[in-house]
Design an enzyme around this catalytic site. Structure first.
Site, PDB file in Angstrom:
ATOM      1  N   SER A  32       1.661  -7.721  58.060  1.00  0.00           N
ATOM      2  CA  SER A  32       0.940  -7.201  59.226  1.00  0.00           C
ATOM      3  C   SER A  32       0.431  -8.354  60.070  1.00  0.00           C
ATOM      4  O   SER A  32      -0.227  -9.262  59.563  1.00  0.00           O
ATOM      5  CB  SER A  32      -0.266  -6.363  58.777  1.00  0.00           C
ATOM      6  OG  SER A  32       0.177  -5.239  58.073  1.00  0.00           O
ATOM      7  N   HIS A  64       5.343  -2.480  61.772  1.00  0.00           N
ATOM      8  CA  HIS A  64       6.376  -3.058  60.910  1.00  0.00           C
ATOM      9  C   HIS A  64       7.707  -2.502  61.402  1.00  0.00           C
ATOM     10  O   HIS A  64       7.874  -1.286  61.493  1.00  0.00           O
ATOM     11  CB  HIS A  64       6.199  -2.607  59.454  1.00  0.00           C
ATOM     12  CG  HIS A  64       5.006  -3.183  58.783  1.00  0.00           C
ATOM     13  ND1 HIS A  64       5.085  -4.075  57.745  1.00  0.00           N
ATOM     14  CD2 HIS A  64       3.694  -2.994  58.999  1.00  0.00           C
ATOM     15  CE1 HIS A  64       3.864  -4.396  57.351  1.00  0.00           C
ATOM     16  NE2 HIS A  64       3.003  -3.757  58.096  1.00  0.00           N
ATOM     17  N   THR A  85       8.846  -3.009  52.147  1.00  0.00           N
ATOM     18  CA  THR A  85       8.501  -1.736  51.519  1.00  0.00           C
ATOM     19  C   THR A  85       7.257  -2.001  50.688  1.00  0.00           C
ATOM     20  O   THR A  85       7.231  -2.925  49.874  1.00  0.00           O
ATOM     21  CB  THR A  85       9.653  -1.240  50.627  1.00  0.00           C
ATOM     22  OG1 THR A  85      10.776  -0.950  51.469  1.00  0.00           O
ATOM     23  CG2 THR A  85       9.275   0.031  49.882  1.00  0.00           C
ATOM     24  N   HIS A  86       6.215  -1.218  50.923  1.00  0.00           N
ATOM     25  CA  HIS A  86       4.962  -1.412  50.182  1.00  0.00           C
ATOM     26  C   HIS A  86       4.936  -0.567  48.917  1.00  0.00           C
ATOM     27  O   HIS A  86       5.522   0.516  48.864  1.00  0.00           O
ATOM     28  CB  HIS A  86       3.762  -1.048  51.067  1.00  0.00           C
ATOM     29  CG  HIS A  86       3.458  -2.069  52.117  1.00  0.00           C
ATOM     30  ND1 HIS A  86       4.058  -2.056  53.358  1.00  0.00           N
ATOM     31  CD2 HIS A  86       2.639  -3.149  52.104  1.00  0.00           C
ATOM     32  CE1 HIS A  86       3.613  -3.081  54.064  1.00  0.00           C
ATOM     33  NE2 HIS A  86       2.741  -3.764  53.337  1.00  0.00           N
ATOM     34  N   GLU A 185     -10.439  -1.132  50.092  1.00  0.00           N
ATOM     35  CA  GLU A 185     -11.360  -1.164  48.962  1.00  0.00           C
ATOM     36  C   GLU A 185     -12.715  -0.570  49.340  1.00  0.00           C
ATOM     37  O   GLU A 185     -13.088  -0.520  50.499  1.00  0.00           O
ATOM     38  CB  GLU A 185     -11.599  -2.621  48.507  1.00  0.00           C
ATOM     39  CG  GLU A 185     -10.376  -3.305  47.987  1.00  0.00           C
ATOM     40  CD  GLU A 185      -9.354  -3.617  49.066  1.00  0.00           C
ATOM     41  OE1 GLU A 185      -9.748  -3.892  50.214  1.00  0.00           O
ATOM     42  OE2 GLU A 185      -8.142  -3.564  48.763  1.00  0.00           O
ATOM     43  N   SER A 204       0.182  -6.104  49.119  1.00  0.00           N
ATOM     44  CA  SER A 204       1.578  -6.556  49.026  1.00  0.00           C
ATOM     45  C   SER A 204       1.658  -7.870  48.246  1.00  0.00           C
ATOM     46  O   SER A 204       0.706  -8.273  47.584  1.00  0.00           O
ATOM     47  CB  SER A 204       2.160  -6.759  50.430  1.00  0.00           C
ATOM     48  OG  SER A 204       1.535  -7.850  51.074  1.00  0.00           O
ATOM     49  N   ASN A 227      -9.180  -9.231  58.773  1.00  0.00           N
ATOM     50  CA  ASN A 227     -10.494  -8.558  58.767  1.00  0.00           C
ATOM     51  C   ASN A 227     -11.321  -9.106  57.605  1.00  0.00           C
ATOM     52  O   ASN A 227     -10.763  -9.617  56.639  1.00  0.00           O
ATOM     53  CB  ASN A 227     -10.315  -7.041  58.600  1.00  0.00           C
ATOM     54  CG  ASN A 227      -9.514  -6.674  57.360  1.00  0.00           C
ATOM     55  OD1 ASN A 227      -8.275  -6.644  57.393  1.00  0.00           O
ATOM     56  ND2 ASN A 227     -10.194  -6.413  56.266  1.00  0.00           N
TER      57      ASN A 227
HETATM   58  I1  8IG Z   1      -4.302  -6.262  57.085  1.00  0.00           I
HETATM   59  O1  8IG Z   1      -9.104  -5.470  53.710  1.00  0.00           O
HETATM   60  C1  8IG Z   1      -5.300  -5.747  55.488  1.00  0.00           C
HETATM   61  N1  8IG Z   1      -4.660  -5.299  54.440  1.00  0.00           N
HETATM   62  N2  8IG Z   1      -6.399  -3.989  50.340  1.00  0.00           N
HETATM   63  N3  8IG Z   1      -7.776  -4.739  52.046  1.00  0.00           N
HETATM   64  C2  8IG Z   1      -6.535  -4.441  51.580  1.00  0.00           C
HETATM   65  N4  8IG Z   1      -5.456  -4.589  52.300  1.00  0.00           N
HETATM   66  C3  8IG Z   1      -5.602  -5.060  53.537  1.00  0.00           C
HETATM   67  C4  8IG Z   1      -6.825  -5.383  54.086  1.00  0.00           C
HETATM   68  C5  8IG Z   1      -7.985  -5.207  53.287  1.00  0.00           C
HETATM   69  N5  8IG Z   1      -6.619  -5.811  55.329  1.00  0.00           N
END
Ligand code: 8IG
Length: 264
Positions: A32, A64, A85-86, A185, A204, A227
Site C-alpha cells: 500500500s 492495488h 494476495t493478502h 489492531e 503482509s 499511519n
Molecule cells: I497501511 O496500522 C497499514 N496496514 N495491521 N495495522 C495493520 N496493518 C496496517 C496498518 C496498521 N496500516
C-alpha cells in the site's frame, strides 16, 4: 517437485513468453502506498495482468492493481508485482506466496518486499520508509509444508540493509509484526506488540519472506509507515490515509528503490 513449485514454474514459463524476457534478476512486491514510487523507477517494457499467469488471483484491494511489470534498471531485469494476495483474502497461504515462488522460478535471486504499515516508535512519522530488520509472524501459519525446517536467522539481509543505509543514512530499522487482518489492531493489541518488541504492524510480508528464504532468495523488506498504530494518534485508522501517505512519500521511496536496484 511439489505442486506449488510446479505451478510457479508454469507461471514463470508463461511470464517469459509474455514478456519476451527469459529470466529476471530482481523481484519487487509493492505494498500500500508504493505504486507512485515505482513509477519513478523507470518505464515498463511490458505490463501484463497477473490473471494471465497460472495460479494468480484477481486483486482484492483498492489502490492495488493486479499487474506485473517487467523493466530494466541499470542492466537488471526487474519484475514488479503491483499487487499482492493478502492472507486475509482467505485464498490460502499458497496463493499468498505464489508470486514469490513464481519470481524464484523466473530466476530472481533477490526480492524486495514493500508494504504499508502502522508504526509504533515515537520517532516514526507517516510517510517514513523503515527497513525491516526482523519479523514476528502472528498468522499462526507458514507457507512451508512438511518437515522442512528452514532457518530464518538474518532473513532480512544485513548486506542489503547495509546498502540501503549507505544510500540513505537516515533510514531507521524496525521489527515488523504481521497480524492476519483485515481489521486493524485494538490499542490493547498494539500495547502487546510493544511489549513483544515490535515496531511496525501490518497484514503482509512475513509469509512471503519465509517463502522467499525457502526458495533461496535474498530478502530486503521495506515498510512505509503510513499511519501511527492504533491508539497512538488519537484518531481512527483509515485506508485513504494510507494512500495519501504513499503519494506524499513517493519521491523519497522512488529514489531509494532507483538507487538500490543497480547495487543489488
Ligand atoms: I497501511 O496500522 C497499514 N496496514 N495491521 N495495522 C495493520 N496493518 C496496517 C496498518 C496498521 N496500516
Amino acid at each position: 517437485m511439489t505442486d506449488h513449485k510446479a505451478l510457479a514454474q508454469d507461471a514463470a514459463t508463461k511470464l517469459a513468453e509474455l514478456t519476451g524476457v527469459e529470466t529476471h534478476d530482481v523481484a519487487l512486491v509493492l505494498g500500500s502506498g508504493w505504486l507512485p514510487a515505482v513509477d519513478a523507477l523507470g518505464t515498463a517494457s511490458t505490463e501484463i495482468n497477473t490473471t494471465d499467469l497460472p495460479g494468480f488471483h484477481a486483486a482484492g484491494v483498492v489502490g492495488h492493481s493486479g499487474k506485473i511489470r517487467s523493466l530494466e534498471v541499470a542492466g537488471r531485469r526487474v519484475l514488479v508485482f503491483l499487487s499482492r494476495t493478502h492472507f486475509y483474502e482467505g485464498k490460502g497461504v499458497a496463493a499468498v506466496v505464489h508470486p514469490i515462488r513464481t519470481a524464484a522460478a523466473a530466476g530472481c535471486r533477490t526480492i524486495v518486499l514493500t508494504n504499508g504499515c502502522g508504526g509504533l516508535k515515537e520517532s516514526f512519522a507517516p510517510g517514513q520508509p523503515v527497513l525491516i530488520s526482523d519479523h514476528i509472524n502472528l498468522t499462526a501459519t507458514s507457507p512451508i509444508e512438511g518437515a522442512n525446517f528452514v532457518d530464518l536467522t538474518d532473513l532480512y539481509s544485513p548486506r542489503l540493509r547495509g546498502l540501503c543505509k549507505e544510500i540513505d543514512p537516515s533510514l531507521d530499522e524496525g521489527i515488523y509484526v504481521q497480524f492476519p487482518g483485515p481489521h486493524y489492531e485494538t490499542p490493547a493489541e498494539i500495547a502487546m506488540v510493544r511489549a513483544m518488541g515490535g515496531h511496525l504492524v501490518g497484514m503482509s510480508t512475513t509469509l512471503e519472506a519465509i517463502a522467499a528464504r525457502e526458495a533461496g532468495m535474498e530478502v530486503l523488506g521495506i515498510s512505509l509507515v503510513t499511519n501511527l498504530a492504533a491508539g497512538l494518534s488519537g484518531e481512527p485508522l483509515n485506508h485513504e490515509e494510507v494512500l495519501a501517505a504513499g503519494k506524499a512519500a513517493a519521491g523519497r521511496m522512488g529514489e531509494l528503490l532507483g538507487q538500490i536496484v543497480p547495487r543489488i
